[in-house]
Motif scaffolding. Structure first.
Motif, PDB file in Angstrom:
ATOM      1  N   VAL A 175      43.766  31.589  42.925  1.00 59.23           N
ATOM      2  CA  VAL A 175      45.162  31.501  43.340  1.00 59.23           C
ATOM      3  C   VAL A 175      45.269  30.528  44.512  1.00 59.23           C
ATOM      4  CG1 VAL A 175      45.668  33.867  42.607  1.00 59.23           C
ATOM      5  CG2 VAL A 175      44.999  33.431  44.982  1.00 59.23           C
TER       6      VAL A 175
ATOM      7  N   ASP B 259      49.459  31.408  40.599  1.00 59.13           N
ATOM      8  CA  ASP B 259      48.341  31.686  39.691  1.00 59.13           C
ATOM      9  C   ASP B 259      47.895  30.364  39.082  1.00 59.13           C
ATOM     10  OD1 ASP B 259      46.570  32.531  37.767  1.00 59.13           O
ATOM     11  OD2 ASP B 259      47.872  34.078  36.933  1.00 59.13           O
TER      12      ASP B 259
ATOM     13  N   THR C 111      40.596  38.158  43.535  1.00 61.35           N
ATOM     14  CA  THR C 111      41.208  36.829  43.676  1.00 61.35           C
ATOM     15  C   THR C 111      40.346  35.947  44.572  1.00 61.35           C
ATOM     16  OG1 THR C 111      42.549  37.522  45.581  1.00 61.35           O
ATOM     17  CG2 THR C 111      43.541  37.744  43.385  1.00 61.35           C
TER      18      THR C 111
END
Length: 723
Positions: A164, A229, A272
């Motif tokens: 991300v 994203d 992430t």
């Protein structure tokens, strides 16, 4: 968790040493499984569409090779023959230490189907990178891979890492600069575990519902709407087996990611990895196609830029971000503007103006043609007197003399537009008739290859298409050939939201007014939620005043960066001042800033651009500043409503001269005079600033002393007026 498929067995290795022995592999989905690029993708696969004159898939493969991937499996369904033929005839078929293998299917209609088929082939032997062939990146995978492996050693349930990056959406449109919906993520700030993912929020509710166990199980959770994203995932083998075990998983995000996040039985976890200085973005719609093309031209994706990928001998980079092939025929009177690409063998006639556009190979462009913010692919003929603005024109199109393409027009392959014909804004034109069934990405996010979504069957797409062109002349004027597709009821908003054309000012004004009304109602109900908020347990306390001040400073720094990015886009993309004012106002509302904060941030951006523009002397720096101030004075003045706000600009300039833009220190009085001449600063503001400085310490009067002559001149002029 989805329904279990009986009898499925997982061929998954859990031994870290065994996994380390395998080369790094990647699965590249050549099918976008989306209807957003119609009608173009009815005839050609999305991954082979030109992105600044280079097929999209080349950017993805070049990045994978540079990132250390050794083996790539390219999954293709619709137009599979075109993809396979291209790869077999390209440089990718013979790269040392980098193999590209295609896996073909004519029955898959989703990413889930694709991954189930790859699992059955048993070709993935360890952790792998999952990516689509419409992704552009220059990030290093080293850190993200190491984090993923370290987590896997400690916790076998840590099966996926999503890349991300920060990208604050527009508070007016609730979409990112890529045209994607505002995304909400809840992330544990310590472990980076993803806890919540929602890209289809119902804004009308004014709030987001989080499971109370999410807060109870995590001492600190940050809810973000400022993350993008990148659709680059590092996966363990379990990811493939889970798709096989759960046959109702079709979509990577909507089904798989959300399914794992709400599954409290198996305990699988997604984490992430945030990138900061690197680039990563996926081409999801025509707006992101436009945005990423501009980023490539402005070299944010370096080294994956045209002159490097094509070779510096084929493409030359010139001043003001222009790219030109070596054999372009350009009339002396033609104007070749900034941030423009001209491909090989293209001919451009007299008095033609091209700016902020990409022109492909072997195009013939006549005289007195105007092309602005458009993408002209290969072998296109544009006759004299045509005008194009913010349009996409595919291979083999012919625009007869005097034709006009209004903003947002898409002309698919070999369309002919008749003389003097005006193609209305946001029109999609094709040689193929429009399918009678209205499709939606809501039904299948990844579905453009079978009749299940109304798309042409892949076996037909691989062959020659012989459209019925009878009785089409009237649709595109005299001599025109093609069908203008109808915008379905309720879909018009999606056209301008996802278009290559800037969002119309009237639409932004309406959205802003609607937003103000919604916020007023929500405030009355007490349901307002801030853009990005940390949620803590009661034991964390209420924080201190110092923390609040620190947060406020951080907010202003972020706000100033957003304003600078908005200003630079306005400069590079020739955005109208009124639209730039709206965008800055939107940021003001989003960050809860005052008008004076906007004025200071805009002035900072203007002066920073002047410093960063080429100059060899103080006089050239002054000229840079004068040009920028003259062009954008209306934008700056829009946020300076009184004397106090004008004084803040002077104080901001003092601060810059002492810290971030010391080159301006010697030019302080000249720039002050310039701002006065352009009526940005009033006489009263400058004199009040001078009066307030009189009682300051000597060290704080440096720029006042340098401006004494100008201040004295103003005072004398004021006295003469009083007399």
């Amino acid at each position: 968790m989805g329904a279990q498929k009986k009898g499925a067995t997982a061929r998954v290795s859990e031994d870290p040493e065994e996994l380390a022995r395998h080369p790094l592999q990647a699965i590249l989905l050549a099918d976008s499984f989306t209807t957003k690029f119609r009608p173009i993708t009815l005839e050609r696969p999305k991954v082979l569409l030109p992105l600044v004159n280079i097929p999209m898939i080349n950017y993805t493969l070049a990045w994978l090779e540079s990132a250390g991937v050794e083996e790539v499996f390219v999954f293709c369904c619709a137009h599979s023959k075109q993809v396979i033929d291209y790869l077999e005839s390209s440089e990718w078929s013979s790269q040392p230490n980098f193999s590209v293998t295609t896996i073909e299917s004519h029955n898959s209609i989703s990413a889930g189907d694709a991954l189930r088929l790859i699992y059955e082939r048993n070709v993935i032997h360890g952790d792998f990178v999952l990516i689509s062939g419409d992704t552009v990146s220059n990030m290093s995978l080293t850190q993200a891979l190491q984090e993923h492996k370290d987590r896997r050693k400690k916790d076998a349930n840590a099966i996926m890492t999503m890349v991300v990056k920060q990208s604050k959406p527009s508070p007016i449109t609730q979409q990112s600069r890529l045209g994607t919906d505002e995304l909400f993520m809840a992330i544990n700030p310590v472990t980076k575990q993803l806890l919540y993912y929602e890209d289809k929020a119902e804004y009308s509710k004014g709030f987001i519902s989080l499971d109370k166990t999410l807060i109870a199980d995590n001492p600190s959770v940050i809810l973000h709407n400022d993350k993008q994203d990148c659709y680059i995932d590092i996966c363990s083998q379990q990811v493939l087996s889970l798709f096989t075990d759960n046959f109702d998983y079709q979509h990577l995000r909507r089904h798989f990611v959300k399914g794992l996040l709400v599954d409290d039985i198996m305990g699988y976890k997604i984490f992430t990895h945030e990138i900061h200085s690197s680039y990563a973005a996926r081409i999801d719609n025509f707006r992101s196609y436009d945005t990423i093309s501009k980023d490539i031209i402005q070299r944010w994706t370096y080294p994956f830029v045209p002159d490097v990928l094509c070779g510096s001998s084929a493409i030359k980079v010139e001043r003001q971000g222009t790219y030109r092939a070596s054999d372009v025929t350009l009339s002396r009177s033609a104007q070749f503007g900034s941030f423009t690409f001209i491909g090989q063998g293209t001919k451009i006639g007299t008095d033609t103006k091209i700016s902020h556009s990409v022109i492909g190979e072997r195009c013939t462009i006549g005289s007195n043609v105007t092309i602005e913010g458009s993408y002209i692919w290969n072998n296109v003929t544009i006759e004299d007197g045509c005008r194009l603005r913010n349009a996409i024109v595919c291979d083999g199109v012919i625009l007869k003399s005097g034709a006009v393409l209004q903003p947002g027009v898409i002309l698919s392959f070999k369309v002919v537009v008749g003389q003097q014909f005006v193609v209305p804004a946001y029109s999609k034109v094709s040689l193929l008739q429009q399918p009678t069934q209205q499709d939606s990405d809501e039904e299948l996010e990844y579905a453009d290859s079978t009749s299940g979504t109304g798309e042409l069957r892949s076996d037909k797409l691989n062959g020659d298409i012989a459209p019925d062109l009878s009785e089409t002349a009237s649709e595109l004027g005299t001599g025109g050939v093609g069908y203008i597709w109808t915008v379905f009821e309720g879909a018009y908003d999606e056209e301008w939201r996802h278009s290559v054309a800037p969002i119309p000012t009237d639409k932004l004004v309406k959205l802003m007014l609607d937003k103000d009304e919604d916020e007023e109602l929500l405030t009355q109900d007490g349901n307002v939620i801030s853009a990005s908020r940390e949620l803590k347990t009661d034991s964390d306390g209420n924080g201190s005043e110092d923390d609040d001040n620190e947060d406020s400073r951080d907010d202003y720094v972020s706000f100033e960066k957003e304003v600078e990015a908005t200003f630079l886009r306005a400069v590079h993309e020739n955005v109208k001042v009124d639209l730039a004012v709206l965008e800055v106002n939107a940021l003001r509302l989003s960050y809860n800033m005052a008008s004076v904060d906007c004025g200071g941030a805009i002035f900072y951006s203007m002066m920073k651009l002047a410093v960063e523009s080429p100059h060899n002397s103080a006089s050239e720096l002054h000229r840079n500043a004068a040009d920028i101030v003259t062009t954008w004075q209306k934008l700056l003045k829009s946020f300076l409503h009184d004397i106090d706000e004008e004084i803040e600009v002077i104080l901001k300039f003092e601060e810059m001269c002492l810290e971030s833009a010391k080159e301006f220190a010697a030019l302080f009085p000249q720039i002050l005079h310039l701002l006065y001449d352009k009526e940005i600063l009033q006489e009263d503001a400058i004199l009040r600033w001078a009066d307030e400085k009189e009682g300051a310490d000597e060290s704080d009067k440096v720029f006042l002393k340098r401006s004494e002559k100008f201040i004295q001149w103003l005072r004398e002029a004021e006295e003469e007026e009083d007399e």
